[in-house]
Design an enzyme around this catalytic site. Sequence first.
Site: not given
Length: 314
Positions: A13, A45, A73, A103, A123, A171, A180
Amino acid sequence: MTTAFDRPTFSFELYPPRSAAAEEALLGSLEHLVNAGPEFISVTYGANGSSRSSSLAVLLRLLAETDVRAMAHLTCVGSSYAEATRLIREFLDAGVTSFLALRGDPPAGSVEGDAFLGDLGSAGELVQLIHRVQAEREQFSLNDVPGFPGAKRLSSGHKVTIAVAAFPNGHPRSRSVEQDLDTLLAKEAAGANLAITQLFFHADDYLRFVDQARSAGVTMRILPGIMPVLSPQRLRRIVELTDEKLPADLLAKLEAQSTPEGQAAVGIEHAIDLGNQVIGDDRPGLHLYTFNQHEAVIEVLRGTGLLSLTTEHN
């Protein structure tokens, strides 16, 4: 669980550079990262599209100058359907066919419950929209027929790869493990075909989560996300950004070192140990958060034996 890969993979990444100096440094590291032979390289992003042009510039460089798959992203918080559709088309038109659908976090000053979500509330809805835009854009394709030179077969359009986030330690806004798992299962049902985990610092966190996800019915690959943490300051910052619990054992080892070189060695060793523990059956490789630097993640790949599985050019 079997996958289309006959060996563990690795991926990286990056985040888009914020200055000319950062861009020059990234280009130097990018050559080493590409030469390592990753499955894909993802590019983050910024919130509310704050880095769209610079993110796209990095993705375009990957597409034009390398053979590595570029993953964009995408976040949907605050976007209308029209805005999200336009952005997805922009990436698809540029040649990007892999996405990480997120999201996104509430805008600064907002809290959960405020009217900040926009038209896409999750998402999973973004995953569905990406598939829909791709299907509308390219409904059919012509493919060669093996054994019949010049012959073409009409088939459905090219599929996109859509990854989603997974959270081994929950999360930050989740009420339970079950929530989750239900959310991850819903993302897969919406069309996601890959999951990448949030950072974790102990192997059992990931291994337990994968077992729970499989029991819940999740079948897609779940790549463990790992970052070599090279200083106590960076560790504290990562914990602040991710809401993960501070790993006291790793912090103590980092703080025991009096030099940056010693701290970096501790962080790399920890990432190697973590990687070696999570690679195996139904554990398909590593996704490495690079911090736009290549040295540490290349060392992790060497230490886990993943780099020796491909040709090392650097």
